[in-house]
Structure formats: C-alpha cells, structure tokens
Design a protein around this motif. Sequence first.
Motif, PDB file in Angstrom:
ATOM      1  N   PHE A  91       0.748  -1.277   0.014  1.00  0.00           N
ATOM      2  CA  PHE A  91       0.101  -0.004   0.049  1.00  0.00           C
ATOM      3  C   PHE A  91       1.018   1.169  -0.130  1.00  0.00           C
ATOM      4  CE2 PHE A  91      -2.647  -3.054   2.448  1.00  0.00           C
ATOM      5  CZ  PHE A  91      -3.488  -3.466   1.387  1.00  0.00           C
ATOM      6  N   SER A  93       0.765   4.596  -0.575  1.00  0.00           N
ATOM      7  CA  SER A  93       0.637   5.843   0.158  1.00  0.00           C
ATOM      8  C   SER A  93       0.153   5.574   1.437  1.00  0.00           C
ATOM      9  CB  SER A  93      -0.082   6.833  -0.508  1.00  0.00           C
ATOM     10  OG  SER A  93      -1.261   6.122  -0.431  1.00  0.00           O
ATOM     11  N   MET A  94       0.507   4.487   2.311  1.00  0.00           N
ATOM     12  CA  MET A  94       0.141   4.372   3.831  1.00  0.00           C
ATOM     13  C   MET A  94       1.425   4.160   4.524  1.00  0.00           C
ATOM     14  SD  MET A  94      -3.018   1.539   4.027  1.00  0.00           S
ATOM     15  CE  MET A  94      -4.334   1.781   3.178  1.00  0.00           C
ATOM     16  N   THR A  95       1.472   4.490   5.721  1.00  0.00           N
ATOM     17  CA  THR A  95       2.635   4.237   6.436  1.00  0.00           C
ATOM     18  C   THR A  95       2.751   2.799   6.774  1.00  0.00           C
ATOM     19  OG1 THR A  95       1.825   4.450   8.641  1.00  0.00           O
ATOM     20  CG2 THR A  95       2.546   6.588   7.463  1.00  0.00           C
ATOM     21  N   GLU A  98       0.080   2.058   9.370  1.00  0.00           N
ATOM     22  CA  GLU A  98      -1.177   2.021   8.799  1.00  0.00           C
ATOM     23  C   GLU A  98      -1.534   0.656   7.881  1.00  0.00           C
ATOM     24  OE1 GLU A  98      -2.391   6.551   8.203  1.00  0.00           O
ATOM     25  OE2 GLU A  98      -1.161   5.582   6.869  1.00  0.00           O
ATOM     26  N   VAL A 102      -4.327  -1.906   8.663  1.00  0.00           N
ATOM     27  CA  VAL A 102      -5.437  -2.180   7.902  1.00  0.00           C
ATOM     28  C   VAL A 102      -5.467  -3.670   7.345  1.00  0.00           C
ATOM     29  CG1 VAL A 102      -4.342  -1.904   5.601  1.00  0.00           C
ATOM     30  CG2 VAL A 102      -6.534  -1.147   6.015  1.00  0.00           C
ATOM     31  N   LEU A 112     -18.485  -3.255   9.842  1.00  0.00           N
ATOM     32  CA  LEU A 112     -18.211  -1.992   9.287  1.00  0.00           C
ATOM     33  C   LEU A 112     -19.064  -0.833   9.672  1.00  0.00           C
ATOM     34  CD1 LEU A 112     -17.378  -3.177   5.793  1.00  0.00           C
ATOM     35  CD2 LEU A 112     -15.506  -2.374   7.380  1.00  0.00           C
ATOM     36  N   TYR A 115     -17.986   0.477  13.274  1.00  0.00           N
ATOM     37  CA  TYR A 115     -16.684   1.344  13.096  1.00  0.00           C
ATOM     38  C   TYR A 115     -17.094   2.909  12.786  1.00  0.00           C
ATOM     39  CZ  TYR A 115     -13.628  -2.445  13.424  1.00  0.00           C
ATOM     40  OH  TYR A 115     -12.857  -3.561  13.867  1.00  0.00           O
ATOM     41  N   PHE A 116     -18.304   2.787  12.013  1.00  0.00           N
ATOM     42  CA  PHE A 116     -18.657   4.165  11.459  1.00  0.00           C
ATOM     43  C   PHE A 116     -19.237   4.992  13.054  1.00  0.00           C
ATOM     44  CE2 PHE A 116     -22.048   6.913  10.032  1.00  0.00           C
ATOM     45  CZ  PHE A 116     -21.556   7.720   9.177  1.00  0.00           C
TER      46      PHE A 116
ATOM     47  N   MET B   1      -5.844   8.629  14.786  1.00  0.00           N
ATOM     48  CA  MET B   1      -6.387   8.803  13.360  1.00  0.00           C
ATOM     49  C   MET B   1      -7.760   9.086  13.565  1.00  0.00           C
ATOM     50  SD  MET B   1      -5.564   5.758  10.479  1.00  0.00           S
ATOM     51  CE  MET B   1      -4.332   4.948  11.324  1.00  0.00           C
ATOM     52  N   ASN B   2      -8.470   8.833  14.526  1.00  0.00           N
ATOM     53  CA  ASN B   2      -9.854   9.188  14.675  1.00  0.00           C
ATOM     54  C   ASN B   2     -10.358  10.346  15.273  1.00  0.00           C
ATOM     55  OD1 ASN B   2     -11.221   7.040  12.976  1.00  0.00           O
ATOM     56  ND2 ASN B   2     -10.144   5.526  14.252  1.00  0.00           N
ATOM     57  N   SER B 195     -13.183   6.145   9.190  1.00  0.00           N
ATOM     58  CA  SER B 195     -13.559   4.906   9.787  1.00  0.00           C
ATOM     59  C   SER B 195     -12.757   3.738   9.189  1.00  0.00           C
ATOM     60  CB  SER B 195     -14.820   4.625  10.163  1.00  0.00           C
ATOM     61  OG  SER B 195     -15.426   4.137   8.897  1.00  0.00           O
ATOM     62  N   ARG B 196     -13.053   2.336   9.557  1.00  0.00           N
ATOM     63  CA  ARG B 196     -12.227   1.387   9.070  1.00  0.00           C
ATOM     64  C   ARG B 196     -12.692   1.198   7.609  1.00  0.00           C
ATOM     65  NH1 ARG B 196      -8.903  -2.130  10.259  1.00  0.00           N
ATOM     66  NH2 ARG B 196      -8.627  -3.926   9.085  1.00  0.00           N
ATOM     67  N   HIS B 199     -10.378   3.254   5.565  1.00  0.00           N
ATOM     68  CA  HIS B 199      -9.123   2.509   5.517  1.00  0.00           C
ATOM     69  C   HIS B 199      -9.045   1.633   4.380  1.00  0.00           C
ATOM     70  CE1 HIS B 199      -8.408   4.016   9.961  1.00  0.00           C
ATOM     71  NE2 HIS B 199      -8.714   4.981   8.971  1.00  0.00           N
ATOM     72  N   ARG B 202      -9.107   2.791   1.000  1.00  0.00           N
ATOM     73  CA  ARG B 202      -7.916   3.309   0.477  1.00  0.00           C
ATOM     74  C   ARG B 202      -6.866   2.251  -0.019  1.00  0.00           C
ATOM     75  NH1 ARG B 202      -4.817   6.233   5.054  1.00  0.00           N
ATOM     76  NH2 ARG B 202      -3.007   6.553   3.593  1.00  0.00           N
ATOM     77  N   SER B 203      -6.939   1.034   0.824  1.00  0.00           N
ATOM     78  CA  SER B 203      -6.074  -0.290   0.691  1.00  0.00           C
ATOM     79  C   SER B 203      -6.445  -0.401  -0.671  1.00  0.00           C
ATOM     80  CB  SER B 203      -6.158  -1.210   1.733  1.00  0.00           C
ATOM     81  OG  SER B 203      -7.498  -1.909   1.462  1.00  0.00           O
ATOM     82  N   LYS B 329      -3.696  11.188   7.194  1.00  0.00           N
ATOM     83  CA  LYS B 329      -2.255  10.582   6.777  1.00  0.00           C
ATOM     84  C   LYS B 329      -1.399  11.207   8.020  1.00  0.00           C
ATOM     85  CE  LYS B 329      -1.970  10.487   1.862  1.00  0.00           C
ATOM     86  NZ  LYS B 329      -1.918  11.373   0.603  1.00  0.00           N
TER      87      LYS B 329
END
Lengths: 260, 329
Positions: A91, A93-95, A98, A102, A112, A115-116, B1-2, B195-196, B199, B202-203, B329
């Motif tokens: 990935f 652009s992730m550290t 991170e 993930v 999911l 988490y929201f 991050m949140n 949130s997850r 993420h 993004r992955s 980021k």
Amino acid sequence: MSALLEVCGVTKKFGGLTAVNDVSFDVGQNEILSVIGPNGAGKSTLFKLISSFLRTTSGEVLYEGKRISDLKPHVVARLGVVRTFQETTIFKSMTVRESVIVAQHLRAKASLAGYFWGTRTARADIAAFGRYADELLEFMGMSAMAEELASNLPQGHLRALGIAIGLATDPKVLLLDEPFAGMNPEETMRTVNLVRSVCDARGVTILLVEHDMPAVMNISDRIVVLNFGEKIAEGTPSEIQNNEKVIEAYLGSADDEVGI
Amino acid sequence: MNGVTSKQLIGFGIFLLAIFVGVPIVIAATGRWDFYFTLTSVALLSIASAGVWLTFYIGRINIGQGAFALIGAYVSAILVAKAGVSFWISLLVAGLFAAVVSVLIGLPILRLRGVYFAMITLVLTQVVTLVALALPITNGAKGITSIPLPGGISLLGLQILPPFDSMADTKLAFYIMASILMVLTYLALWRLVNSRLGHICRSMQQNEELASSIGVNIAYIRIIIFAISSFFGGIGGALFGSISQSVYPSSFQVTDSVNFMLNCFLGGLGYVFGPMLGTLTLYFGWDLLFTLGKYQLLVYSVLLILVIRFLPNGLLSLRLGKLGKGGGK
C-alpha cells in the motif's frame, strides 16, 4: 507429521499451454517447504493456484482436508491461507503502521457500521489493532520505521513489510513469493532468519517459491522441484542436492551452483 | 487517526456560522435574494458530488451520478405528486431506490477498472433519460410538474416543522434545508473515510489484489461504496425536484454527470470537503463568467484546464485549511 495443505494432481492450462501438470505434494504442520525450478517451470502459477488467485483446470488443493481451490482469494485468506506478493506490491501511500493495521481486517470483531458509529467493540478493536501492529513491527525489527511511508522504504524492508502485512492476518499457512529475490547475501540471511522465526515463534507453516539456491537449501525442511510444469523431485535439501534428475534438469552439471 | 482536533472543531463551527448566519445576513444586506436559489443548488449538487468523490476513493471514475440524481428526483416527485406521500419520506425512499438500482447496475460493471468503468457510467445518464421518456409513470417528455412543496413534520401531535407553503420565505427554508442535509452528508462522509471502511477503501484504491489477499471482500466493498454514492445522488436529485417543483427527463444530463466529477477534481480528490468547494467554485465560476457572453464557455474551459494542470490535487491543495484533509495521513 500430518498434512495441513495437500496439493492433489493440480493442473493448469492456458489455452494449449500446460503451465502446471498434475502436481501433487503435501505440506505438514509447522514446516517450511520450498518450491524451486528454473524460469517458466510453473512455480508462480502453482503459487496462484494454491492461494486461489487462479482457478485450477483440474485437481484440487485441500486445506485441513477441505477443498480451497476455486474459492475467492479473500475466502481462502479467511480460512488461514495467506499469500504475499513479489517486490513492490504494497500500500504505497500508507505508512508502515497503517498498512499493518489495515491488514488486520480478519481480526476485526465489530461490523463496518460499528466502526462508523464508534461502538464499544469497534473502539476495542481499534486499540487492539494498534497494539498488535506495534508488537508485530517489533517482532519484524521495523519499529523504527513505523511512521515511514511505505513507498519510501528500501527494497529489503519492503519485502519485510509484505511479510508483516501477511502476518497481520493471523495466517496458518503463509505463502511467500520469492522473498529473497534481488537481495544481497546479508539481506538474504536476515530475511532467512526472519522467516525461520515466523515459523518457529509464531507457528506459521510456510510455503515459499524461490530462485535463491543457498537460501532455499538453508531454510527449507523439504523442497519440491518443478520443471516444465511437472514435479521432478521432492525431499530434504540434501536429498535434492544429490538427486540426479534435479542436477541434470535444473542445475546443469555444476555442483557448485547448488551452493555446497 | 480518529480523533477530532480542537482546530478542526473551530473550523467546523466557523463553517456552520458562515452558512447559517453569515450568508442570510449578507443576502439581506445586499438584497441579492436570487443567491438563495444559487446557494441551494450548490448545496444539493455538492451532496451528489460527495457520492462521486466516494467512488473515486475506491479508485473508480464515476461519470454516472446524473443517472442516480434523475432516478431520485423522479421517485420523490412521483411519490409526492401522485401518491401524496410526505416529501420527507420520499427523500429517504429516493435515496434508497437509487442505491438499490446502483447495486443491480454495479454488480456487473464494478469489475471494470479505469477508463472502462468510466465509459459505462457515462452511458448511464442517457439510459435513465431515455427510460424516463418511455415510461408512462414518468409522464414522458412532459415530465412531472406542480410538485407540492414539502409538508410539515409532526411527531406525537407536536409540530416540529411547519409546511413549507405556510412559510413567509420559502427560498430561505429551502436554503436551510439543503444546507443542513449537505452538512450531514459531509459529516457522514468524513466519518466514513476516517473509519475502518475508509481505510479499506484506501487499501483497495492502492492495490485490489493485495487488499483481497488480506481477506477483504473487494467485490462487496465496491458494491457498498457504489450504493452509498448513489444514495447521495438520489437525495440530491430528490431535493432538486422539490425545489424546482418539477422534473423532466432533461433535468439531469450527461453534462451534469461530468460536472459532478469535475467538482471532485477541482476541489481535490484527497480532501473530504473538496467536492463541496469544487461545486461552489464551478457553479459560481460559470455564473460569474456570464458577462463574457459567447466567450463564456471558452474562458471557463481554459480556466478549468489551467487549474487541473497546475493544481492536480485540487483547490484545497492550496492549504486553505487542514479541515478537509481526508484519510488522516
């Protein structure tokens, strides 16, 4: 040693070309098994067949006695068979941290939507992800670069990050795709030790596909040799080194190339 | 991050003050009442743009949001004008209906990537327009007109919101309504991205194969995201129908779909609040260039090209504020 992963007569044809032809072997619990062979021998194809990134033409792969071939890759990962990728599949652009967070997708207990809305389970998950990421990065010796962007890592560490991402899923079997490619001897030794400790300390069974002969001889419990899509030999490193067929077909006649 | 920093909270407070207090004061002072309509349009269009931005977030170029806006507009209009359903219920139904349609369409087409996905979505708006022309329930080219204004909301006999037609200033009411919905949309989007699910998106944007190797059901996530995106499109469309009190097959065209995408580009794909700024700039920019007459489109296009050439990460990359920084980021 009971078989954890069984490859039973797996064949893959691309049109008229048979890339993998009726290959069978077993991988035992807590074993490191390497698949070697010259370029084009069908190693990578076999690798993708086991991780279900490709569908088999015939034959099947069993994990704990259950068929896993032709399932979706994420289902196979959920069962505990996880692959890593060659070189720069990360990935970008992730550290580092991170990425490892993930990658703990399969460890998530909350949904999911949880988490929201930030439910208690989700918050507990997030804390656990962070802790496990730190622990894993320390195990991999990567704590110092946790906040580094993945695309900025040098090649040796990229490979380690790939393994860390795979490990973050809590695999039972980890498939490593050429983990030592493009490394200097020192980096190779470090990675060999790392893979060894993944197997010993974390109880992960390892199946790897590799070119680097000294490393393979060093690390493997058993080796399977492919040539032109067929299995020509199987055995311990010393058996493979002395196998006439292997020396002839794969290594030529020069014994010193084997790294003895 | 949140976590939310105090700086972000202050920025958000200023933003709320600006749209709910600042704008009405400025409009009252200048007497430009027409700005209410313009700003209401910006608000509802940026709700639809938020959806497009979300599909960008999983690495898909979506030029089909007009289709879902049109679907939303028709669903709400039919429910309100023909079935007498409350507008507020129809708003939700419009969003959900658009989401369901997007799941059916998304199942086959979300496998495609890059320009192939973009090309298919480009056709969607035209398809929905043609369907609206053909179906009896949508009234063909005549469209649905004289849609009643939104009614009131009462809970347990208590009136929370009076009907819009009893209000002195409907324009202000619509402006406030659209702005509230816009704020809610972007709060939801911001939360989602941080949130997850965000993420995981993004992955997937970075490498779908690697994402699936860590156990992410990429097909499922793609569908979820496309459905949420279209839900926003449906809501935006339903609002549009209610404000203009009419819906025609041409209410949302391919150009509108392209504009929704441009809003995201212009504001910045890396910033959650990018599409909002993009919509505002694009909508007002077009209006302001009206004085140029026949050169309007030429100047407008050249400006757009320049912005995309020199600010490839959008207007927000000028660091107007860190508030909208997405992805943490």
